[in-house]
Design a protein around this motif. Structure first.
Motif, mmCIF file in Angstrom:
data_model
loop_
_atom_site.group_PDB
_atom_site.id
_atom_site.type_symbol
_atom_site.label_atom_id
_atom_site.label_comp_id
_atom_site.label_asym_id
_atom_site.label_seq_id
_atom_site.Cartn_x
_atom_site.Cartn_y
_atom_site.Cartn_z
ATOM 1 N N LEU A 275 0.839 -1.201 0.000
ATOM 2 C CA LEU A 275 0.000 0.000 0.000
ATOM 3 C C LEU A 275 0.879 1.259 0.000
ATOM 4 O O LEU A 275 0.564 2.246 -0.674
ATOM 5 C CB LEU A 275 -0.945 0.022 1.210
ATOM 6 C CG LEU A 275 -2.010 -1.085 1.257
ATOM 7 C CD1 LEU A 275 -2.906 -0.908 2.477
ATOM 8 C CD2 LEU A 275 -2.862 -1.091 -0.008
ATOM 9 N N ALA A 276 1.996 1.203 0.733
ATOM 10 C CA ALA A 276 2.927 2.346 0.748
ATOM 11 C C ALA A 276 3.484 2.574 -0.657
ATOM 12 O O ALA A 276 3.590 3.711 -1.123
ATOM 13 C CB ALA A 276 4.067 2.085 1.740
ATOM 14 N N LYS A 277 3.805 1.501 -1.330
ATOM 15 C CA LYS A 277 4.287 1.604 -2.712
ATOM 16 C C LYS A 277 3.206 2.248 -3.579
ATOM 17 O O LYS A 277 3.471 3.156 -4.357
ATOM 18 C CB LYS A 277 4.636 0.205 -3.235
ATOM 19 C CG LYS A 277 4.996 0.171 -4.718
ATOM 20 C CD LYS A 277 5.273 -1.252 -5.191
ATOM 21 C CE LYS A 277 5.299 -1.305 -6.712
ATOM 22 N NZ LYS A 277 6.616 -1.501 -7.277
ATOM 23 N N HIS A 278 1.998 1.779 -3.408
ATOM 24 C CA HIS A 278 0.882 2.317 -4.185
ATOM 25 C C HIS A 278 0.672 3.803 -3.915
ATOM 26 O O HIS A 278 0.295 4.569 -4.788
ATOM 27 C CB HIS A 278 -0.387 1.527 -3.864
ATOM 28 C CG HIS A 278 -1.348 1.519 -4.993
ATOM 29 N ND1 HIS A 278 -2.149 2.589 -5.301
ATOM 30 C CD2 HIS A 278 -1.597 0.575 -5.934
ATOM 31 C CE1 HIS A 278 -2.877 2.300 -6.366
ATOM 32 N NE2 HIS A 278 -2.559 1.090 -6.767
ATOM 33 N N MET A 279 0.943 4.213 -2.674
ATOM 34 C CA MET A 279 0.761 5.623 -2.315
ATOM 35 C C MET A 279 1.845 6.509 -2.907
ATOM 36 O O MET A 279 1.700 7.738 -2.914
ATOM 37 C CB MET A 279 0.763 5.792 -0.790
ATOM 38 C CG MET A 279 -0.465 5.226 -0.117
ATOM 39 S SD MET A 279 -0.537 5.697 1.632
ATOM 40 C CE MET A 279 -1.452 7.252 1.537
ATOM 41 N N GLY A 280 2.956 5.905 -3.324
ATOM 42 C CA GLY A 280 4.004 6.704 -3.953
ATOM 43 C C GLY A 280 5.402 6.526 -3.383
ATOM 44 O O GLY A 280 6.327 7.210 -3.813
ATOM 45 N N VAL A 281 5.588 5.627 -2.421
ATOM 46 C CA VAL A 281 6.943 5.358 -1.940
ATOM 47 C C VAL A 281 7.654 4.525 -3.018
ATOM 48 O O VAL A 281 7.110 3.521 -3.482
ATOM 49 C CB VAL A 281 6.926 4.589 -0.598
ATOM 50 C CG1 VAL A 281 8.342 4.312 -0.120
ATOM 51 C CG2 VAL A 281 6.152 5.376 0.453
ATOM 52 N N PRO A 282 8.853 4.957 -3.442
ATOM 53 C CA PRO A 282 9.529 4.259 -4.547
ATOM 54 C C PRO A 282 10.060 2.885 -4.136
ATOM 55 O O PRO A 282 11.257 2.702 -3.950
ATOM 56 C CB PRO A 282 10.683 5.187 -4.935
ATOM 57 C CG PRO A 282 10.522 6.414 -4.132
ATOM 58 C CD PRO A 282 9.618 6.116 -2.986
ATOM 59 N N ILE A 283 9.145 1.948 -3.995
ATOM 60 C CA ILE A 283 9.526 0.575 -3.670
ATOM 61 C C ILE A 283 9.415 -0.233 -4.955
ATOM 62 O O ILE A 283 8.404 -0.159 -5.649
ATOM 63 C CB ILE A 283 8.588 -0.010 -2.590
ATOM 64 C CG1 ILE A 283 8.763 0.743 -1.264
ATOM 65 C CG2 ILE A 283 8.848 -1.509 -2.405
ATOM 66 C CD1 ILE A 283 7.715 0.422 -0.209
ATOM 67 N N GLU A 284 10.463 -0.979 -5.277
ATOM 68 C CA GLU A 284 10.413 -1.810 -6.488
ATOM 69 C C GLU A 284 9.896 -3.207 -6.111
ATOM 70 O O GLU A 284 8.747 -3.509 -6.304
ATOM 71 C CB GLU A 284 11.811 -1.871 -7.127
ATOM 72 C CG GLU A 284 11.850 -2.604 -8.452
ATOM 73 C CD GLU A 284 11.142 -1.863 -9.579
ATOM 74 O OE1 GLU A 284 10.998 -0.627 -9.488
ATOM 75 O OE2 GLU A 284 10.729 -2.540 -10.549
ATOM 76 N N LYS A 285 10.764 -4.013 -5.504
ATOM 77 C CA LYS A 285 10.351 -5.384 -5.199
ATOM 78 C C LYS A 285 9.889 -5.519 -3.752
ATOM 79 O O LYS A 285 10.457 -4.904 -2.843
ATOM 80 C CB LYS A 285 11.526 -6.349 -5.430
ATOM 81 C CG LYS A 285 11.903 -6.501 -6.887
ATOM 82 C CD LYS A 285 10.817 -7.201 -7.676
ATOM 83 C CE LYS A 285 11.214 -7.365 -9.138
ATOM 84 N NZ LYS A 285 10.049 -7.732 -9.974
#
Ligand SMILES: *Cc1c(COP(=O)(O)O)cnc(C)c1O
Length: 493
Positions: A275-285
């Motif tokens: 969800l954090a990735k979806h919110m915009g945190v640049p998480i790849e894998k």
């Protein structure tokens, strides 16, 4: 923002209603109708305190709470109960960044969510004119139990009942639960494993006649399990906070992609990272780490989820899980929020113990990578990092650390990686000491803790001191078939 059940039977609830209900009446899990995104830049967010950041994230999900209500919940949760003022500090050791989620009351990551959930619930009840006694019913594989008991302890208008597998939690976890002093707290060991406990709790929730009977006596049941949206959302915060700390330290440039690796059981923690990735945190894998109960590794490898396999007890008991409840939310998202399809797959899981996802769904989940580590590798990881960096991991975090290392070696991926550090080594001192080469067989757990304190150089956390001399207050043991009766006994006798 409204919430829908992943199985389609209950739609359009406000956040406070979804938090109060926990599980939807059709057995599904509540999901926001649309996933929010960050409204401020990461560098701006990186200057905020944990509490202010928590507000920025949670207000996007819990839109029916006023600012005052939400800030009150946050301040009541993330205060001096946490031994580190940063709440979730990030430390760089041996080539990875460990996000320490274990500085709360029970020295494990469940405190991150369970310290705020009671406040979210009590506020939700008030907002919905609920005057019934809220009874939290939860199954635990060890950590949730005490964290939930500690979170709800003496919160007016609430009661908490915890079921844990008899002999299936560490001696220290058991002591933590059995010594909990809160007057509204109850714990019982069941003769079965964690999945039995969880299934039993789910059956109680699915029993309308029982609910009616309780309602007549002014009681409503709710869940503190990681399926509650009021637990999932607070966990998103620390992934944003971790990235902010890396920015502040100059470890990443703004926008630089990182990987996260999460020791996984019920799939709540890693879903929060998603969800954090979806919110915009640049998480790849999103590296999903399992112990020998590697249902999820197989699932991400093949697209088939199959729980028909032996249940293995390991040194990371909070990951000894064959049904990862929160995976249902990812399944739901991967079907394009198709609740009929999700319900069908969950029915397959219930009746056959297995389901298979489509190629499209697998594509959707391509950011997830599964991996697992067996016991000798976990112990070696603990030993190696202690030697290399003087840093002692608990067995759950060591599973993740080992899986991260395998992944990096296999793929050549050199992105900086945040490993979720989910428990203090003190919580699992006997296995940690064994991993470090000490013979602690037959020793009292507190003697072992003293030894760990000597060799690790890390001061003993407050949570240990609190359990050391406390009196046993909870001693019930029951059969799986007696769980419902146990609930009544706790509440009405
Ligand atoms: C609960 C727990 C996990 C697993 O987290 P999930 O959100 O259930 O995947 C991992 N480590 C520890 C120490 C835990 O308590």
């Amino acid at each position: 923002m409204l919430y829908n059940s992943t199985r389609g039977g209950e739609n359009g609830l406000r956040a406070s209603e979804a938090i109060l209900k926990g599980l939807a009446s059709d057995g599904g899990l509540f999901m926001p109708e649309k996933l929010p995104v960050l409204t401020k830049s990461l560098s701006e967010l990186s200057t905020l305190s944990y509490q202010d950041l928590a507000y920025e994230i949670m207000k996007e999900f819990f839109t029916d709470f006023t600012e005052e209500e939400l800030r009150h919940c946050i301040c009541a949760a993330y205060d001096e109960k946490f031994e580190d003022p940063k709440i979730a500090p990030l430390v760089k050791k041996g080539g990875a960044w460990y996000l320490e989620l274990f500085h709360g009351k029970t020295i494990a990551f469940k405190d991150m969510a369970l310290s705020i959930l009671p406040h979210l619930m009590v506020t939700s009840a008030r907002k919905n004119q609920v005057t019934d006694r809220i009874v939290i019913l939860t199954a635990t594989s060890g950590d949730t139990g005490k964290a939930a008991m500690a979170g709800f302890a003496d919160v007016p208008g609430t009661e908490i009942i915890v079921f844990y597998p008899y002999g299936g939690v560490s001696r220290f976890q058991e002591l933590q639960m059995r010594t909990e002093p809160g007057k509204n707290t109850h714990a019982a060991a069941i003769r079965g494993n964690f999945d039995d406990a969880q299934t039993g709790v789910k059956q109680i929730f699915h029993d309308p006649a029982f609910a009616q009977k309780l309602k007549a006596q002014g009681v409503v049941l709710s869940s503190a399990n990681s399926i509650n949206i009021g637990r999932l959302v607070p966990q998103v915060v620390y992934y944003v906070y971790a990235y902010g700390q890396m920015l502040q330290a100059g470890d990443v440039a703004e926008g630089e992609k990182i990987d996260v690796c999460v020791p996984t059981g019920n799939f709540g923690n890693i879903l929060a990272a998603y969800l954090a990735k979806h919110m915009g945190v640049p998480i790849e894998k999103l590296i999903c780490a399992s112990n020998e109960n590697k249902v999820l590794t197989d699932f991400f490898g093949t697209g088939e989820y199959n729980r028909n396999r032996p249940f293995i007890l390991t040194s990371s008991p909070s990951m000894d899980i064959l049904i990862s409840s929160n995976l249902e939310r990812l399944i739901y998202l991967s079907t394009g929020c198709n609740s009929a399809k999700t319900a069908q797959l969950m029915e397959d899981l219930r009746t056959k113990g297995v389901y298979e996802v489509s190629e499209d769904m697998r594509q959707f989940m391509a950011d997830f990578v599964g991996g697992f580590a067996e016991e000798p590798e976990v112990f070696k990881t603990i030993r190696d990092l202690k030697e290399e960096a003087g840093y002692v991991l608990d067995p759950h975090t060591a599973v993740a650390s080992a899986v991260y290392k395998q992944y990096a070696e296999k793929t050549g991926d050199t992105r900086k990686t945040v490993v979720a550090s989910t428990a203090s080594p003190y919580k699992f001192a006997p296995n940690v000491m064994k991993a470090l080469g000490y013979d602690v067989e037959h020793q009292d757990v507190f003697e072992v803790i003293d030894q760990l304190s000597e060799i690790s150089g890390v001061p003993e956390p407050r949570a240990i001191r609190e359990v050391r001399n406390a009196a046993i207050r909870h001693s019930e043991v029951c059969e799986i078939s007696e769980m419902k009766k146990m609930v009544e006994d706790f509440l009405f006798v």
